[in-house]
Each structure stands twice: as structure tokens, then as C-alpha cells.
Motif scaffolding. Structure first.
Motif, PDB file in Angstrom:
ATOM      1  N   ASN A 127      40.249   0.010  97.341  1.00 13.78           N
ATOM      2  CA  ASN A 127      39.471  -0.836  96.656  1.00 13.78           C
ATOM      3  C   ASN A 127      38.071  -0.179  96.079  1.00 13.78           C
ATOM      4  O   ASN A 127      37.886  -0.439  95.115  1.00 13.78           O
ATOM      5  CB  ASN A 127      38.787  -1.802  97.665  1.00 13.78           C
ATOM      6  N   LYS A 128      37.467   0.818  97.040  1.00 12.64           N
ATOM      7  CA  LYS A 128      36.151   1.291  96.476  1.00 12.64           C
ATOM      8  C   LYS A 128      36.753   2.641  95.464  1.00 12.64           C
ATOM      9  O   LYS A 128      35.713   3.000  94.688  1.00 12.64           O
ATOM     10  CB  LYS A 128      35.338   1.602  97.493  1.00 12.64           C
ATOM     11  N   GLY A 129      37.602   2.947  95.697  1.00 16.68           N
ATOM     12  CA  GLY A 129      38.096   4.498  94.872  1.00 16.68           C
ATOM     13  C   GLY A 129      38.910   4.183  93.871  1.00 16.68           C
ATOM     14  O   GLY A 129      38.460   3.966  92.576  1.00 16.68           O
ATOM     15  N   LEU A 130      40.463   3.755  93.934  1.00 21.70           N
ATOM     16  CA  LEU A 130      41.340   3.497  92.771  1.00 21.70           C
ATOM     17  C   LEU A 130      41.039   2.298  92.214  1.00 21.70           C
ATOM     18  O   LEU A 130      41.120   2.469  90.915  1.00 21.70           O
ATOM     19  CB  LEU A 130      42.789   3.487  93.694  1.00 21.70           C
ATOM     20  N   LEU A 131      41.250   1.249  92.764  1.00 27.98           N
ATOM     21  CA  LEU A 131      40.662  -0.045  92.083  1.00 27.98           C
ATOM     22  C   LEU A 131      39.496  -0.110  91.534  1.00 27.98           C
ATOM     23  O   LEU A 131      39.397  -0.588  90.045  1.00 27.98           O
ATOM     24  CB  LEU A 131      41.054  -1.324  92.932  1.00 27.98           C
ATOM     25  N   ALA A 132      38.332   0.665  92.002  1.00 24.81           N
ATOM     26  CA  ALA A 132      37.113   0.722  91.245  1.00 24.81           C
ATOM     27  C   ALA A 132      37.170   1.468  89.782  1.00 24.81           C
ATOM     28  O   ALA A 132      36.611   0.997  88.802  1.00 24.81           O
ATOM     29  CB  ALA A 132      36.086   1.091  92.175  1.00 24.81           C
ATOM     30  N   GLY A 133      37.831   2.546  90.085  1.00 24.63           N
ATOM     31  CA  GLY A 133      38.161   3.247  88.933  1.00 24.63           C
ATOM     32  C   GLY A 133      38.831   2.817  87.675  1.00 24.63           C
ATOM     33  O   GLY A 133      38.677   2.698  86.567  1.00 24.63           O
ATOM     34  N   MET A 134      40.073   2.124  88.125  1.00 23.97           N
ATOM     35  CA  MET A 134      40.806   1.359  87.131  1.00 23.97           C
ATOM     36  C   MET A 134      40.039   0.250  86.467  1.00 23.97           C
ATOM     37  O   MET A 134      40.183  -0.120  85.134  1.00 23.97           O
ATOM     38  CB  MET A 134      42.143   0.673  88.004  1.00 23.97           C
ATOM     39  N   SER A 135      39.279  -0.464  87.172  1.00 28.04           N
ATOM     40  CA  SER A 135      38.455  -1.500  86.705  1.00 28.04           C
ATOM     41  C   SER A 135      37.641  -1.033  85.593  1.00 28.04           C
ATOM     42  O   SER A 135      37.287  -1.784  84.478  1.00 28.04           O
ATOM     43  CB  SER A 135      38.099  -2.302  87.865  1.00 28.04           C
ATOM     44  N   GLU A 136      36.997   0.123  85.808  1.00 25.58           N
ATOM     45  CA  GLU A 136      36.247   0.660  85.013  1.00 25.58           C
ATOM     46  C   GLU A 136      36.880   1.162  83.540  1.00 25.58           C
ATOM     47  O   GLU A 136      36.390   1.002  82.567  1.00 25.58           O
ATOM     48  CB  GLU A 136      35.458   1.971  85.414  1.00 25.58           C
ATOM     49  N   VAL A 137      37.859   1.634  83.891  1.00 25.33           N
ATOM     50  CA  VAL A 137      39.205   1.946  82.642  1.00 25.33           C
ATOM     51  C   VAL A 137      38.900   0.842  81.807  1.00 25.33           C
ATOM     52  O   VAL A 137      39.097   1.063  80.589  1.00 25.33           O
ATOM     53  CB  VAL A 137      40.353   2.608  83.197  1.00 25.33           C
ATOM     54  N   GLY A 138      39.433  -0.296  82.470  1.00 27.47           N
ATOM     55  CA  GLY A 138      39.543  -1.646  81.661  1.00 27.47           C
ATOM     56  C   GLY A 138      38.409  -2.143  81.205  1.00 27.47           C
ATOM     57  O   GLY A 138      38.457  -2.466  79.772  1.00 27.47           O
ATOM     58  N   VAL A 139      37.261  -1.833  81.447  1.00 24.24           N
ATOM     59  CA  VAL A 139      35.848  -1.951  80.539  1.00 24.24           C
ATOM     60  C   VAL A 139      35.895  -1.250  79.437  1.00 24.24           C
ATOM     61  O   VAL A 139      35.636  -1.729  78.445  1.00 24.24           O
ATOM     62  CB  VAL A 139      34.663  -2.233  81.521  1.00 24.24           C
ATOM     63  N   LEU A 140      36.072   0.083  79.856  1.00 22.27           N
ATOM     64  CA  LEU A 140      36.057   1.134  78.548  1.00 22.27           C
ATOM     65  C   LEU A 140      37.170   0.812  77.685  1.00 22.27           C
ATOM     66  O   LEU A 140      36.828   1.052  76.422  1.00 22.27           O
ATOM     67  CB  LEU A 140      36.006   2.509  79.037  1.00 22.27           C
ATOM     68  N   PHE A 141      38.183   0.281  77.909  1.00 19.28           N
ATOM     69  CA  PHE A 141      39.293   0.035  77.079  1.00 19.28           C
ATOM     70  C   PHE A 141      38.975  -1.107  75.981  1.00 19.28           C
ATOM     71  O   PHE A 141      39.043  -1.047  74.854  1.00 19.28           O
ATOM     72  CB  PHE A 141      40.687  -0.381  77.805  1.00 19.28           C
ATOM     73  N   LYS A 142      38.383  -2.185  76.644  1.00 17.82           N
ATOM     74  CA  LYS A 142      38.209  -3.315  76.222  1.00 17.82           C
ATOM     75  C   LYS A 142      36.859  -2.976  75.145  1.00 17.82           C
ATOM     76  O   LYS A 142      36.940  -3.626  74.079  1.00 17.82           O
ATOM     77  CB  LYS A 142      37.419  -4.224  76.983  1.00 17.82           C
ATOM     78  N   GLU A 143      35.982  -2.040  75.514  1.00 18.17           N
ATOM     79  CA  GLU A 143      34.897  -1.619  74.612  1.00 18.17           C
ATOM     80  C   GLU A 143      35.187  -0.791  73.753  1.00 18.17           C
ATOM     81  O   GLU A 143      34.416  -0.444  72.797  1.00 18.17           O
ATOM     82  CB  GLU A 143      33.641  -1.417  75.386  1.00 18.17           C
ATOM     83  N   GLY A 144      36.387  -0.226  73.440  1.00 15.93           N
ATOM     84  CA  GLY A 144      36.992   0.507  72.562  1.00 15.93           C
ATOM     85  C   GLY A 144      36.910   2.120  72.638  1.00 15.93           C
ATOM     86  O   GLY A 144      36.623   2.865  71.918  1.00 15.93           O
ATOM     87  N   GLU A 145      36.162   2.132  74.080  1.00 14.11           N
ATOM     88  CA  GLU A 145      35.685   3.635  74.207  1.00 14.11           C
ATOM     89  C   GLU A 145      37.064   4.496  74.862  1.00 14.11           C
ATOM     90  O   GLU A 145      36.858   5.808  74.552  1.00 14.11           O
ATOM     91  CB  GLU A 145      34.729   3.653  75.373  1.00 14.11           C
ATOM     92  N   LEU A 146      37.970   3.761  75.219  1.00 14.06           N
ATOM     93  CA  LEU A 146      39.310   4.377  75.666  1.00 14.06           C
ATOM     94  C   LEU A 146      40.407   3.667  74.913  1.00 14.06           C
ATOM     95  O   LEU A 146      40.411   2.640  74.494  1.00 14.06           O
ATOM     96  CB  LEU A 146      39.449   4.211  77.130  1.00 14.06           C
ATOM     97  N   PHE A 147      41.386   4.523  74.515  1.00 16.63           N
ATOM     98  CA  PHE A 147      42.631   4.139  73.962  1.00 16.63           C
ATOM     99  C   PHE A 147      43.931   4.014  74.621  1.00 16.63           C
ATOM    100  O   PHE A 147      43.883   4.719  75.739  1.00 16.63           O
ATOM    101  CB  PHE A 147      42.624   4.622  72.541  1.00 16.63           C
ATOM    102  N   VAL A 148      44.891   3.606  74.273  1.00 18.76           N
ATOM    103  CA  VAL A 148      46.247   3.417  74.903  1.00 18.76           C
ATOM    104  C   VAL A 148      46.871   4.683  75.614  1.00 18.76           C
ATOM    105  O   VAL A 148      46.717   4.805  76.775  1.00 18.76           O
ATOM    106  CB  VAL A 148      47.435   2.833  74.011  1.00 18.76           C
ATOM    107  N   PRO A 149      46.948   5.760  74.944  1.00 13.77           N
ATOM    108  CA  PRO A 149      47.155   6.953  75.579  1.00 13.77           C
ATOM    109  C   PRO A 149      46.446   7.326  76.972  1.00 13.77           C
ATOM    110  O   PRO A 149      46.870   7.813  77.649  1.00 13.77           O
ATOM    111  CB  PRO A 149      47.189   8.183  74.490  1.00 13.77           C
ATOM    112  N   GLU A 150      44.931   7.368  76.606  1.00 15.05           N
ATOM    113  CA  GLU A 150      44.216   7.617  77.556  1.00 15.05           C
ATOM    114  C   GLU A 150      44.244   6.492  78.964  1.00 15.05           C
ATOM    115  O   GLU A 150      44.318   6.815  79.901  1.00 15.05           O
ATOM    116  CB  GLU A 150      42.489   7.398  76.999  1.00 15.05           C
ATOM    117  N   VAL A 151      44.501   5.358  78.566  1.00 15.09           N
ATOM    118  CA  VAL A 151      44.667   4.301  79.650  1.00 15.09           C
ATOM    119  C   VAL A 151      46.176   4.641  80.425  1.00 15.09           C
ATOM    120  O   VAL A 151      46.235   4.393  81.294  1.00 15.09           O
ATOM    121  CB  VAL A 151      44.638   2.781  79.016  1.00 15.09           C
ATOM    122  N   LEU A 152      47.043   5.121  79.506  1.00 16.39           N
ATOM    123  CA  LEU A 152      48.370   5.498  80.099  1.00 16.39           C
ATOM    124  C   LEU A 152      48.302   6.681  81.226  1.00 16.39           C
ATOM    125  O   LEU A 152      48.702   6.511  82.382  1.00 16.39           O
ATOM    126  CB  LEU A 152      49.439   5.958  79.057  1.00 16.39           C
TER     127      LEU A 152
END
Ligand code: B1M
Length: 211
Positions: free
Chosen positions: A39-64
Motif C-alpha cells: 500500500n505505502k510503496g507499490l500502490l502509492a507509486g502507481m497512483s502517482e504515476v496515474g496522476v502524472l499520466f492524467k496531467e500529461g507528464e508521463l506517456f504510454v511507454p513510460e506508464v508501461l
């Protein structure tokens, strides 16, 4: 200690797939609880990835790459999430519905169900209704679990439920649905039960399977 949680979530954000398993192992060796590492490590990181993806800071290859890093982390953590030898409670068939390529959440649900004593048959992602029907007919599970992460694939979840009804299998199996875009109301509308996360999916499975 919390430093290690930050390192793990940071590793996902930086997509450092080569480092994640060592960090998870380090956290386990340091005596951190597997559920906290999740919860505090893996999922917290993935949820932040989701936020950056939504904001256009990360793109599909990076999310993959982040998803690959997450999968490697889960590979190391997975066995630790299981509570030893749980009693066998019956079969569960899992699938991410047609058109949807997100499988991290459903894998997590599968891990937790296995840990709780279910035999899990995970059909993977992008699974069409007819394959879901075949799996239910063939495996005769107590529970069918369906996942959708996209607004555009909610319809495929409904189609899968309809296909089950048409095949006369709806009354043979309890259906649990989940995933970021699924709600309790949607689940009720299509005749399924809703679980918001993997822990709740296990509780609900126990309730529905009478385990
Ligand atoms: Co995609 N994606 N993605 N993505 N992706 C989301 C879902 C999104 C919310 C990102 C965003 O905009 N913020 C957004 C969907 C918006 C919407 O429709 N409302 C989105 C989009 C738009 C897309 C694409 C369309 C992007 C594009 O191509 N332009 C595309 C679609 C591809 C497709 O599916 N056809 C796409 C692609 C991808 C990748 C392939 C790059 C990758 C998936 C890799 C993989 O899974 N192997 C990816 C990822 C990683 C994400 C985010 C960043 C993370 C998802 C994840 O794994 N979370 C995601 C943002 C987000 O969700 N915040 C996003 C961790 C996982 C543990 O959580 O799956 O929610 P989750 O599971 C939870 C609960 O939902 C629940 O339990 C788990 C926790 O305990 N749960 C269940 C899940 N299944 C359950 C089943 C149950 C019960 C509970 O019962 C059976």
C-alpha cells in the motif's frame, strides 16, 4: 523505515525496473509488513504515476515501464501476501474485460484470493464475453471476477454479464466486479456485486461463496 516506502514508490515513478525487486526484498528483510509495502510503496507509486499520466507528464511507454516495474515488485512480494496454508475454498475465474489492457489490479485481486485459499484461474486481459462464458462453463467456479479500468470498456463488462445470462450460466456463479471506473450502482445495474479493492474482493468472495 518510511524511507524504504518512498524508495519503492520513487522506483515506480522513475521506472527503475532493475532495482525494484532488491528494494522490496530489502523492505521485507527490514521486517516491514508486506501489506504496508504494497500500500505505502507499490500502490502509492502507481497512483502517482496515474496522476502524472492524467496531467500529461508521463506517456504510454513510460506508464508501461512503470507497470512492468510494478509487476516485478509484485512478483517478489506476492508469496509474502499469502497467509501460509489457507483452507481450500473453491474456484474463482478472473478476467479483465474485452478491449481493456489493464491487468495489474486483477492480478492483485488474484494474489489475495489465492492467499485466502481460493484456486484462481486468471484468464488475463482483453477477454471477450464468449471466452468468459466458456471459462465459466468449463471450470464451474463459485465466483467470477471481472475488471474494467476504462469508461469505454464498461460496456464490455455488461456484455459479459448478458452473455452469461444467454448461456444460462448466470445463476450458477456469483459475479464480483471492480476496477477504477466501476461503481456499486453500476454493478447492481448489471446484476453483479461490487468490490472497491482487492481486500474487499476477498471479503465479498467469502460472503458469496459461504466460505
Ligand atoms: Co491506462 N488508463 N490507459 N494504462 N492506466 C488509466 C486507467 C487512467 C485512469 C489514467 C488516467 O487518465 N488518469 C485512464 C482511464 C480513464 C477512463 O477511462 N476513465 C487510462 C487510459 C485513458 C488509458 C489509455 C486509453 C491511454 C492511451 O492509450 N491514450 C490506454 C488504454 C489501453 C486499453 O486498455 N485498451 C491505457 C493504457 C495503459 C497501459 C497499457 C500503458 C498501462 C496498463 C499496463 C498493465 O496493466 N499491464 C496503464 C496504466 C498502468 C494505467 C494507470 C496509470 C494505473 C493502473 C493500475 O495498474 N493501477 C491508470 C491510472 C489509475 O488507475 N490511477 C490508468 C494499480 C492497480 C493495483 O489498481 O487496477 O485500479 P487498479 O485495481 C485496484 C481497484 O480498482 C480494485 O482493486 C485494486 C486495488 O486493490 N480492482 C478490483 C481492480 N480490479 C478489480 C476486480 C475486482 C475487485 C476489485 O473484482 C473482480
Amino acid at each position: 523505515m518510511s524511507d524504504l516506502f518512498e524508495k519503492i514508490s520513487g522506483c515506480l515513478l522513475e521506472r527503475e525496473a532493475g532495482k525494484i525487486q532488491g528494494l522490496v526484498k530489502q523492505a521485507l528483510d527490514a521486517g516491514l509488513a508486506p501489506k504496508d509495502i504494497l500500500n505505502k510503496g507499490l500502490l502509492a507509486g502507481m497512483s502517482e504515476v496515474g496522476v502524472l499520466f492524467k496531467e500529461g507528464e508521463l506517456f504510454v511507454p513510460e506508464v508501461l515501464l512503470a507497470a512492468k516495474t510494478m509487476a516485478l515488485g509484485m512478483e517478489t512480494l506476492g508469496p509474502e501476501l499469502k497467509d501460509g496454508e489457507a483452507p481450500k475454498k473453491g474456484k474463482v475465474v478472473l478476467a479483465t474485460v474485452k478491449g481493456d489492457l489493464h491487468d495489474i489490479g486483477i492480478k492483485l485481486v488474484g494474489l489475495m484470493l489465492e492467499g485466502a485459499g481460493y484456486e484462481v484461474i486468471n484468464m488475463g486481459l482483453d477477454v471477450p464475453p464468449e471466452t468468459i462464458v466458456k471459462a465459466v462453463a468449463g471450470h464451474q467456479p463459485k465466483i467470477l471476477g471481472l475488471c474494467a479500468l476504462l469508461t469505454t470498456t464498461l460496456g464490455a463488462m455488461k456484455d459479459s454479464m448478458e452473455a452469461l445470462r444467454e448461456a444460462g450460466l448466470y445463476n450458477n456463479v456469483k459475479v464480483i466486479v471492480g476496477g477504477a471506473v466501476v461503481t456499486d450502482n453500476y454493478a447492481k445495474d448489471i446484476g453483479a456485486h461490487y468490490a472497491a479493492d482487492a481486500v474487499r474482493a476477498v471479503d465479498l468472495a467469502d460472503q458469496l461463496a459461504g466460505a
